[in-house]
Design a protein around this motif. Structure first.
Motif, PDB file in Angstrom:
ATOM      1  N   ASP A 295      14.387  48.921  94.287  1.00 12.81           N
ATOM      2  CA  ASP A 295      14.682  49.043  93.102  1.00 12.81           C
ATOM      3  C   ASP A 295      13.864  48.418  91.990  1.00 12.81           C
ATOM      4  OD1 ASP A 295      15.262  46.552  93.986  1.00 12.81           O
ATOM      5  OD2 ASP A 295      17.109  46.089  92.703  1.00 12.81           O
ATOM      6  N   MET A 296      13.127  47.509  92.276  1.00 15.06           N
ATOM      7  CA  MET A 296      11.906  47.035  91.445  1.00 15.06           C
ATOM      8  C   MET A 296      11.013  47.795  91.356  1.00 15.06           C
ATOM      9  SD  MET A 296       9.896  43.490  91.942  1.00 15.06           S
ATOM     10  CE  MET A 296       9.077  42.742  90.397  1.00 15.06           C
ATOM     11  N   VAL A 297      10.629  48.514  92.645  1.00 13.00           N
ATOM     12  CA  VAL A 297       9.360  49.395  92.338  1.00 13.00           C
ATOM     13  C   VAL A 297       9.680  50.524  91.462  1.00 13.00           C
ATOM     14  CG1 VAL A 297       7.856  50.894  93.491  1.00 13.00           C
ATOM     15  CG2 VAL A 297       8.407  48.685  94.636  1.00 13.00           C
ATOM     16  N   ALA A 298      10.788  51.137  91.837  1.00 11.53           N
ATOM     17  CA  ALA A 298      11.556  52.300  91.065  1.00 11.53           C
ATOM     18  C   ALA A 298      11.595  51.802  89.566  1.00 11.53           C
ATOM     19  CB  ALA A 298      12.838  52.730  91.517  1.00 11.53           C
TER      20      ALA A 298
ATOM     21  N   ALA B 241      16.071  55.301  94.609  1.00 11.85           N
ATOM     22  CA  ALA B 241      16.480  54.055  93.528  1.00 11.85           C
ATOM     23  C   ALA B 241      15.868  54.554  92.208  1.00 11.85           C
ATOM     24  CB  ALA B 241      15.939  52.710  93.894  1.00 11.85           C
ATOM     25  N   ARG B 242      15.179  55.538  92.100  1.00 12.45           N
ATOM     26  CA  ARG B 242      14.666  55.845  90.719  1.00 12.45           C
ATOM     27  C   ARG B 242      15.421  56.462  89.662  1.00 12.45           C
ATOM     28  NH1 ARG B 242       9.191  55.359  90.318  1.00 12.45           N
ATOM     29  NH2 ARG B 242       7.946  55.903  92.466  1.00 12.45           N
ATOM     30  N   GLY B 243      16.305  57.124  90.113  1.00 13.18           N
ATOM     31  CA  GLY B 243      17.229  57.609  88.857  1.00 13.18           C
ATOM     32  C   GLY B 243      16.560  58.651  88.006  1.00 13.18           C
ATOM     33  N   ASP B 244      16.711  58.306  86.755  1.00 12.04           N
ATOM     34  CA  ASP B 244      16.189  58.616  85.889  1.00 12.04           C
ATOM     35  C   ASP B 244      14.588  58.343  85.390  1.00 12.04           C
ATOM     36  OD1 ASP B 244      18.102  60.688  85.545  1.00 12.04           O
ATOM     37  OD2 ASP B 244      19.079  59.414  83.879  1.00 12.04           O
ATOM     38  N   ARG B 245      14.337  57.315  85.838  1.00 13.02           N
ATOM     39  CA  ARG B 245      13.070  56.480  85.633  1.00 13.02           C
ATOM     40  C   ARG B 245      11.924  57.148  86.634  1.00 13.02           C
ATOM     41  NH1 ARG B 245      13.754  52.029  82.472  1.00 13.02           N
ATOM     42  NH2 ARG B 245      11.850  51.356  83.002  1.00 13.02           N
ATOM     43  N   LYS B 246      11.464  58.243  86.137  1.00 11.52           N
ATOM     44  CA  LYS B 246      10.238  58.730  86.718  1.00 11.52           C
ATOM     45  C   LYS B 246       9.084  58.122  86.687  1.00 11.52           C
ATOM     46  CE  LYS B 246      13.188  61.935  88.251  1.00 11.52           C
ATOM     47  NZ  LYS B 246      13.624  62.084  89.616  1.00 11.52           N
ATOM     48  N   PRO B 247       8.039  58.051  87.598  1.00 13.26           N
ATOM     49  CA  PRO B 247       6.869  57.316  87.550  1.00 13.26           C
ATOM     50  C   PRO B 247       5.825  58.196  86.825  1.00 13.26           C
ATOM     51  CG  PRO B 247       6.880  58.721  89.689  1.00 13.26           C
ATOM     52  CD  PRO B 247       8.399  58.801  89.120  1.00 13.26           C
ATOM     53  N   TRP B 248       5.011  57.244  85.862  1.00 20.11           N
ATOM     54  CA  TRP B 248       4.074  57.614  85.258  1.00 20.11           C
ATOM     55  C   TRP B 248       2.854  58.529  85.895  1.00 20.11           C
ATOM     56  CZ3 TRP B 248       5.228  57.613  80.301  1.00 20.11           C
ATOM     57  CH2 TRP B 248       5.884  56.687  79.716  1.00 20.11           C
ATOM     58  N   THR B 249       2.128  59.210  85.506  1.00 19.67           N
ATOM     59  CA  THR B 249       1.472  60.083  86.329  1.00 19.67           C
ATOM     60  C   THR B 249      -0.132  60.365  85.452  1.00 19.67           C
ATOM     61  OG1 THR B 249       2.062  62.033  85.376  1.00 19.67           O
ATOM     62  CG2 THR B 249       3.078  61.555  87.448  1.00 19.67           C
TER      63      THR B 249
END
Length: 402
Positions: free
Chosen positions: A207-210, A230-238
């Motif tokens: 959850d923290m990494v996500a 755990a990401r849900g709507d919080r997609k990673p920056w690219t």
């Protein structure tokens, strides 16, 4: 570390020790000028993990004293965070808290005449900057006589009158003692850890990494799957944004990166390390394959009483061990790290260090590797490592007699 550097550390620690000894003695005075009548009752509603709730409680006590209110025992709202239920009395000694706050603020366990009535809630939690409690909250207290609040995210505590600062600091540093059963368990855990030892607060849960919105390469399929879930709507920056984000120190250190930095700081690989971490830590082999003397509370404590403990009380064990460890290092700068560093400094324990995520990201982005990277990491951490700058107390610490 070279001999001259060790001498420098010892000299600085002697100076710091004298300073904090002086500060500690200042907590002996109790303000005996509490008004005979109060403006009403305030209950502090605390949310999140244990140390966030501890921080909110300290701030809330300061607010209650500022508004000349009687404090009702706080409400710990932990169900959403830990997916279970616990309360203030499950972790802290209530009678000891009331006794220690005597003279700083009036405290009651409950209000019999209002036992069936919920307090009027005043939402301060999202307010930032120069939030004026007297102007914004006192009118509600005078109108309803019984209110609840969660303190604002940031406050100008330096503008508090001395008696409010005193109540806040007394709460943080003197009044919160674990329950008898929990303190016994914490002492049992501390005794079981091989000495001397380093307490390492490592954060690398899914959850923290996500939540960090960072991307990682080289993780196991199981870790990647857990992060994605755990990401849900919080997609990673690219792309370039991901590089900028990482350089700003927003990405948690992996256990492998943590081991590399510890080696760069010349921490021997046979060092006894207590892993102060919750459940679900990923990629732990990246640390334990290098540092082989790593122990956890689940390995040292057995029995049904431990397995039945909830997240809050387990976090209390980590806090107790960390404020009493020979050294403390953290891969993050969260609520636990701030509270542990503050208490360690208050106790005169100055071997405390926060590992630099930003420095690590900037140096690796420059293409540094191996020995060259280790040398650069040593230089990046040297000031904190030698001077103990990471041990500084938060701004709530009192520079006056309480």
């Amino acid at each position: 570390m070279e001999r001259e550097e060790v001498g420098g550390v010892e000299a600085l620690q002697m100076v710091a020790s004298r300073t904090f000894d002086s500060m500690s003695k200042q907590l002996e005075y109790i303000d005996d000028t509490l008004p005979a009548e109060t403006n009403g009752y305030i209950r502090v509603d605390c949310y999140g993990g244990l140390n966030q709730m501890r921080r909110d409680l300290c701030d809330g006590v300061g607010v209650a004293r500022l508004l000349n209110a009687t404090l009702v025992l706080p409400k710990f709202e932990v169900a959403a965070y830990w997916n279970e239920s616990s309360g203030f009395a499950d972790v802290f000694d209530v009678d000891y808290f009331i006794q220690q706050m005597n003279g700083f603020i009036k405290v009651v366990k409950e209000l019999p005449e209002l036992s069936s009535k919920e307090p009027f809630h005043v939402d301060c939690s999202k307010r930032k900057g120069q939030y004026d409690y007297v102007e914004s909250v006192l009118p509600f207290l005078l109108e309803h006589h019984y209110i609840s609040l969660t303190p604002a995210m940031s406050q100008r505590r330096d503008r508090y009158p001395q008696y409010a600062k005193a109540a806040l600091c007394q709460t943080c540093y003197n009044a919160l003692r674990l329950t008898e059963s929990l303190e016994k368990k914490a002492s049992e855990l501390l005794e079981a850890i091989p000495k001397p030892f380093l307490s390492l607060h490592l954060r690398f849960e899914p959850d923290m990494v996500a939540y960090s919105q960072c991307e990682y390469v080289g993780l196991s399929p199981a870790s990647m799957q857990a992060i994605e879930a755990a990401r849900g709507d919080r997609k990673p920056w690219t792309g370039e944004l991901a590089v900028i984000w990482r350089k700003r120190g927003k990405c948690p250190l992996t256990p492998n990166e943590t081991a590399f930095i510890l080696q760069a700081l010349s921490i021997p690989t046979n060092t006894n390390i207590y892993l102060a971490a919750g459940d679900g830590l990923m990629e732990i082999e990246g640390l334990t394959s290098v540092y082989t003397n790593v122990v956890t509370k689940s390995a040292l404590l057995t029995g049904e009483d431990f397995t039945a403990m909830h997240g809050n009380t387990k976090a209390a064990l980590d806090y107790h061990v960390s404020i009493n460890s020979d050294s403390y290092m953290a891969t993050y700068f969260g609520n636990m790290d701030k509270m542990v560093a503050a208490m360690r400094a208050f106790k005169g324990l100055h071997k405390t260090l926060f590992l630099g995520r930003r420095g690590f990201a900037e140096l690796t982005a420059q293409g540094l590797k191996g020995k060259e990277l280790k040398q650069a990491l040593w230089k990046a951490h040297r000031d904190d490592f030698v001077m103990g700058r990471g041990s500084a107390l938060p701004d709530c610490f009192c520079e006056f007699k309480l």
